[in-house]
Enzyme design. Structure first.
Site, PDB file in Angstrom:
ATOM      1  N   ILE A 222       9.542   3.283  -8.250  1.00 51.27           N
ATOM      2  CA  ILE A 222       9.321   2.178  -9.192  1.00 51.27           C
ATOM      3  C   ILE A 222       7.872   2.061  -9.637  1.00 51.27           C
ATOM      4  CG2 ILE A 222      11.279   0.793  -8.418  1.00 51.27           C
ATOM      5  CD1 ILE A 222       9.408  -0.781  -6.634  1.00 51.27           C
ATOM      6  N   GLY A 223       6.990   2.906  -9.117  1.00 55.44           N
ATOM      7  CA  GLY A 223       5.608   2.828  -9.564  1.00 55.44           C
ATOM      8  C   GLY A 223       4.680   3.550  -8.628  1.00 55.44           C
TER       9      GLY A 223
ATOM     10  N   GLY B 287       0.606   3.029  -6.640  1.00 56.06           N
ATOM     11  CA  GLY B 287      -0.495   2.131  -6.335  1.00 56.06           C
ATOM     12  C   GLY B 287      -1.771   2.883  -6.085  1.00 56.06           C
ATOM     13  N   SER B 288      -2.732   2.213  -5.427  1.00 55.34           N
ATOM     14  CA  SER B 288      -4.056   2.794  -5.256  1.00 55.34           C
ATOM     15  C   SER B 288      -4.059   3.961  -4.274  1.00 55.34           C
ATOM     16  CB  SER B 288      -5.035   1.717  -4.770  1.00 55.34           C
ATOM     17  OG  SER B 288      -4.574   1.124  -3.570  1.00 55.34           O
ATOM     18  N   PHE B 289      -3.048   4.066  -3.401  1.00 48.13           N
ATOM     19  CA  PHE B 289      -3.075   5.194  -2.479  1.00 48.13           C
ATOM     20  C   PHE B 289      -1.742   5.928  -2.387  1.00 48.13           C
ATOM     21  CE2 PHE B 289      -1.184   2.197   0.493  1.00 48.13           C
ATOM     22  CZ  PHE B 289      -0.402   2.972   1.322  1.00 48.13           C
ATOM     23  N   GLY B 290      -0.744   5.575  -3.184  1.00 49.05           N
ATOM     24  CA  GLY B 290       0.512   6.297  -3.081  1.00 49.05           C
ATOM     25  C   GLY B 290       1.564   5.832  -4.056  1.00 49.05           C
TER      26      GLY B 290
ATOM     27  N   VAL C  21       5.289   4.090  -4.996  1.00 47.94           N
ATOM     28  CA  VAL C  21       6.052   2.915  -4.564  1.00 47.94           C
ATOM     29  C   VAL C  21       7.536   3.153  -4.828  1.00 47.94           C
ATOM     30  CG1 VAL C  21       6.331   0.425  -4.763  1.00 47.94           C
ATOM     31  CG2 VAL C  21       4.076   1.449  -5.121  1.00 47.94           C
TER      32      VAL C  21
ATOM     33  N   LYS D 128       5.412   1.420  -0.235  1.00 45.25           N
ATOM     34  CA  LYS D 128       4.371   2.288  -0.780  1.00 45.25           C
ATOM     35  C   LYS D 128       4.034   3.352   0.252  1.00 45.25           C
ATOM     36  CE  LYS D 128       0.840   0.460  -2.955  1.00 45.25           C
ATOM     37  NZ  LYS D 128      -0.481  -0.190  -3.193  1.00 45.25           N
TER      38      LYS D 128
ATOM     39  N   ASP E  71      -9.637  -4.373  -8.995  1.00 42.51           N
ATOM     40  CA  ASP E  71      -8.726  -3.614  -9.854  1.00 42.51           C
ATOM     41  C   ASP E  71      -7.714  -4.544 -10.519  1.00 42.51           C
ATOM     42  OD1 ASP E  71      -7.820  -1.338 -11.103  1.00 42.51           O
ATOM     43  OD2 ASP E  71      -6.572  -0.662  -9.428  1.00 42.51           O
TER      44      ASP E  71
END
Length: 800
Positions: free
Chosen positions: A494-495, A497-500, A502, A516, A622
């Site tokens: 579904i998306g 993030g800053s490190f992986g 989701v 995530k 962010d």
């Protein structure tokens, strides 16, 4: 027989006082800020309950003006330099310096507060969640908060005092000992502060004063118990209402301790004072009369304020008031509550020799009734202490996570034979943002097990924080999360993030979550960067609990696997609604200005919590539309704390760190100087506001240009400056109604100031919240409050 009568009388008075729901304090429905020459009051018989102010100079009073016309207030309080108003419900308060364009939101969120009081350098209030007293704007002279159950909160110049459940007085601030020591031998029911002195009633109804006495302001008058009540203290004088006729009686000032009656024959509901000025609310028609207590023969004037409430409206019916309600209080509160009568007005006047005109009644003349009272007071104190001890025991039993402390796991010492770090310290600041690091020199204990054990210990050592309680994050196995995501199926992605990446997942207990997963290749040169982002999110989200921040459900650390589990946000990211890949995608965000503004308001409140109420403050770094998620009820929540840092404790402070963030949203000042501040988040949110307003991406190809990418800032700001807001609003939304036009203009001008190049010229996030609330109210209530909106826009424009 006489002993029994005295015992019964004292017991009756004690019962009336202990079981009264009435509290005095220094808050109310009328306040004076002598330094700014302003008197403000809460109007009666209207909704919302509005604050009206008038500026006074000599014998002249200006026409009244309204403070935040769309906000309903419960009470007002004032110091010498500014005034504050508590929003109805107690979940927010605003302060201003006598000018409606200077208003700023100082507090917003949970828990609700009450008894808002303003001193010389501090604002204080009672925490309604039972966590004691909190302070704001303290100049580091007061603690952030104190635990306990208090009433009659009051503030003066460099001190704040309140009454404990056993009747003793506690004070805080530079003058705490001076004020507190005067009341050490008395059990009090009410206290009210002036600049440098305090007066109040003890539990037998006698007046006790302490503190400065340079002009006789602390010499308590002789009289029968409960003869004097409802005190108002200025800089060098004291006034009170004399029972049973309600006239104003004053002492102190140039004439010393002698009593005088400035308006003999006029009955007042209550009095307020500031500096040399005293004002009273008349019983006859609730108008405000004022006089200068520095000169006793000056003429009294009537202020041009509307009818003012004789007391604070409380939700409920007559049954909630232990001493009855004001006549017609339901009408005065516009049908939204009642005004409780003060219980000290109901107490019987006990026949007793009056105390001498001195700072306190003499202890040598205590008769048998007083001794009985002392016994009852001792028993009451013991029961109160038992209740407090029981409350503390209950708190200690609750296994909760601290909202204010970030755990830091230290490296191993040379004496640790296993080479495993087990020392855990607590850090409230630091340039590394309070990130967790773990070390191992031995392969005998897997890093995941060490990390999990240390993390669990850190959480167990943390207590309750100042904002709210938060449950432990669950620890999941990697196998559990594999099954929850169908082995991380791409169809459940579904998306990112800053490190992986989701994924949407379903736990065995039926909970739908977002998971995530970080990169699992430890040889990747970016592994440590991903590790830092994981640790940052885990540390921050484990201590944060706010309805406009994404909630952490759990985590997993196994070998090189790093996973975070969040509450699932059913309606995805704001970015995807504004910029859908499929043009046929239908979303209420596309078609509704009300929905868009509400989402902005929700997100701004989440950021405001990070900046103003998290301890220590947090800089997100962010802020962008893809990090604003929407739950099943379309409530917006800020997400992705992988880049977040523990910020400076003041808005003027900054952190030195390598620039990070997302192109198009990143603060240009931060990018150029490597100095990040809370105003860097304000810049990112300003871009989001322009994104919502225009429907354009942060960076997009402008059809009317040369095909080169352009930022939404460069596209929108020149047109806003030219007064052409209508030319940039998203055409996918139906043409704006009149009140929507005003709301959009307000948002446009606020966004323009948020994206200024210099951070010091940007508004605080609290300012943004206030203007978004006004914009939403314009749409929800269908208001055409031209004066209010014009004032808001003008206050922004005058910063240029």
């Amino acid at each position: 027989m006489r002993f029994e009568l005295e015992f019964f009388t004292v017991l009756t008075v004690v019962a009336l006082l202990f079981f009264s729901s009435d509290a005095v304090g220094s808050t109310g429905t009328l306040a004076i800020s002598f330094g700014t020459g302003t008197v403000c009051g809460i109007s009666a018989s209207s909704l919302p309950r509005a604050v009206y102010c008038t500026n006074i100079s000599g014998s002249v009073s200006t026409s009244p003006y309204q403070v935040l016309s769309t906000v309903s207030f419960d009470s007002v309080s004032a110091g010498d330099a500014y005034l504050c108003g508590l929003k109805t419900g107690g979940e927010a308060f605003f302060c201003w310096n006598g000018d409606s364009s200077s208003i700023k939101r100082v507090y917003n969120g949970s828990p609700a507060v009450a008894d808002l009081t303003v001193g010389e350098t501090q604002v204080s209030a009672v925490d309604l969640s039972g966590n004691g007293i909190r302070w704001w704007r303290t100049a580091n002279l007061f603690p952030p908060s104190v635990l306990g159950n208090y009433s009659s909160l009051t503030s003066g110049n460099n001190f704040t005092c309140a009454i404990n459940t056993n009747g003793t007085v506690s004070c805080w601030g530079p003058l705490n000992n001076t004020m507190q020591s005067r009341f050490s031998n008395y059990s009090m029911t009410t206290i009210v502060a002036g600049d440098s002195h305090i007066c109040g009633l003890n539990k037998s109804g006698f007046v006790i004063c302490g503190g400065s006495n340079s002009s006789g302001e602390s010499y308590a008058p002789a009289g029968s118990p409960y003869e004097y009540t409802r005190f108002a203290l200025g800089s060098r004088h004291t006034c009170a209402i004399k029972r049973p006729n309600g006239i104003a009686v004053c002492w102190g000032g140039p004439g010393g301790a002698q009593l005088y009656m400035p308006l003999n024959g006029t009955s007042f509901e209550f009095l307020v004072a500031g500096g040399n000025l005293t004002c009273g609310l008349t019983t006859n028609n609730y108008t405000v009369l004022c006089w200068d207590s520095h000169f006793r023969n000056v003429s009294v004037r009537t202020l041009p304020l509307p009818k003012i409430l004789p007391g604070i409206c409380v939700a409920g019916g007559d049954d909630i008031c232990s001493c009855g309600t004001y006549p017609d209080s339901g009408s005065l509160c516009a049908g939204t509550g009642v005004i409780c009568q003060r219980c000290d007005y109901q107490n019987p006047v006990i026949a007793s020799p009056p105390p001498a005109l001195a700072p306190a009644p003499s202890g040598s003349s205590v008769h048998i009734g007083w001794r009985v009272y002392a016994i009852i007071g001792t028993v009451g104190t013991f029961l109160g202490l038992c209740a407090v001890a029981y409350f503390v025991w209950l708190i200690c039993r609750r296994k909760k996570v601290h909202n204010s402390v970030m755990p830091t796991i230290a490296p191993p010492s040379a004496s640790n034979n296993t080479g495993v770090a087990t020392a855990i310290t607590h850090s409230s600041s630091g340039g590394n943002g309070g990130r967790i690091r773990f070390y191992s020199r031995s392969s005998s204990a897997p890093r995941s097990r060490i990390f999990s054990r240390q993390w669990s210990r850190a959480l167990q050592r943390q207590g309750s924080g100042p904002s709210s309680f938060k449950d432990h994050a669950d620890e999941f196995s990697f196998q559990e999360l594999e099954k929850a995501t169908k082995f991380f199926s791409l169809e459940l992605k579904i998306g990112a993030g800053s490190f992986g990446i989701v994924y949407r997942g379903l736990l065995p207990d039926g909970r739908e979550v977002a998971i995530k997963r970080g990169e699992a290749n430890s040889r990747n040169k970016r592994f440590q960067e991903k590790e830092d982002a994981f640790q940052s999110e885990l540390a921050f989200l484990s201590r944060l609990n706010h309805k406009h921040l994404v909630s952490l459900t759990g985590f997993c650390v196994e070998n090189d696997e790093r996973l975070l589990v969040y509450e699932y946000m059913k309606n995805g990211a704001l970015h995807d609604h504004l910029h859908p890949k499929n043009n046929d995608f239908e979303s209420p965000v596309i078609s509704s200005w009300k929905m868009r503004i509400k989402i902005l308001l929700d997100a701004s409140r989440g950021i405001e919590y990070l900046h103003n109420y998290a301890v220590p403050p947090i800089i997100h770094r962010d802020i962008k539309s893809s990090n604003i998620l929407l739950d099943a009820n379309w409530v917006a929540r800020v997400s992705d704390f992988g880049l977040s840092l523990t910020g400076p404790n003041t808005e003027e402070g900054h952190l030195e760190t390598k620039a990070a963030g997302t192109v198009g949203y990143m603060d240009p000042e931060y990018y150029g100087t490597n100095q990040v501040t809370v105003r860097s988040d304000v810049y990112g949110f300003g871009v989001v506001m322009l994104e919502v307003l225009t429907g354009k991406r942060a960076i997009f190809k402008y059809e009317g240009g040369d095909g080169e990418p352009v930022s939404v800032v460069d596209y929108a700001v020149p047109r806003i400056d030219a007064g052409e807001v209508g030319s940039i609003v998203d055409s996918r939304v139906a043409p704006a109604a009149s009140q929507e036009v005003e709301a959009l203009e307000l948002i446009a001008y606020m966004a323009k100031h948020c994206v200024r190049l210099e951070g010091r010229e940007r508004p605080s996030i609290a300012d943004v919240v206030v203007h978004l609330e006004t914009a939403l109210a314009l749409i929800e209530d269908g208001l055409r409050s031209g004066s209010s909106t014009s004032a808001s826009i003008h206050s922004l424009e005058t910063r240029d």
